[in-house]
Design a protein around this motif. Sequence first.
Motif: not given
Length: 277
Positions: A121, A126-127
């Motif tokens: 992102q 990171y998700r």
Amino acid sequence: MTEVTMNIWRGDSNGGNFEQYKLERVEGEVVLDVVHRIQATLAPDLACRWNCKAGKCGSCSAEIDGKPSLMCMTRMDTLPNDTITITPMKTFPIIKDLVTDVSFNYVMARQIPPFTPGKPQPDGTYRMQQVDIDRAQEFHKCIECFLCQDVCHVIRDHEVNKLYYAGPRFFVKLASLEMHPLDTVDRRALMREYLGLGFCNITKCCTEVCPEHIKITDNAIIPLKERVVDASYDPIAWLGRKIRRKSKMTAQEAYELAPARVAPTSLDGIPATAVED
Ligand code: SF4
Ligand code: SF4
Ligand code: FES
């Protein structure tokens, strides 16, 4: 005082036979405890592999009364007979007594392209959704005992298939990668063409012996088969790729990303022909 007779296969790659050891039963023991008592008192040269004695290292795999099991997690009082037979895993070459050469699995592990995340992102993180984490969680419980590889008839009964078949442990690994929302490699053609996913006929024997109770067939293999079919034969998926101008990765392209791949034209004797990158 009750006695137990342990019928243990002794030998090496040149052959062997069963030796019988009679011992007193001790309450609360697991099979590995009895093997250790045999080593301590009756046969100090008896070879067996173990490490944690807690069902977590995956090294004490053997066949106990014909069933692939961990010796450290099989309680003596759950075995119905007074004579217990222990043999090494049948699928892998014997080194000595209960110790087998499981290096086939390490070669297979290196045919699989590793986790390859895309760009993070804008804030550098990171998700992932919790639902994606939950789905892959069981795959990460694998302790690499290779009992599922041992019981799978595609590997066990057809020596040549070993060369073209990753086996249930590695279908679990592939499922964990394919279902990872941040991974960018498409391994579907690779699974179909080189890793033998189509050979699995969903007998579920692998699931039955998994000490971590991973639902190998239902949660890993069947969803992988569905994904492979979607990639190869689904006209709607094909149209979607055309509209998005996104082509699927070929088996060869995916294979190029693996840490060590086997040249498809020289597959006899996998360990000797592994191609190092
Ligand atoms: S379900 Fe597939 S991978 Fe598992 S034991 Fe059967 S053939 Fe092998
Ligand atoms: S999937 Fe289960 S049986 Fe297979 S290697 Fe992992 S822990 Fe062992
Ligand atoms: S000794 Fe580690 S799993 Fe049995």
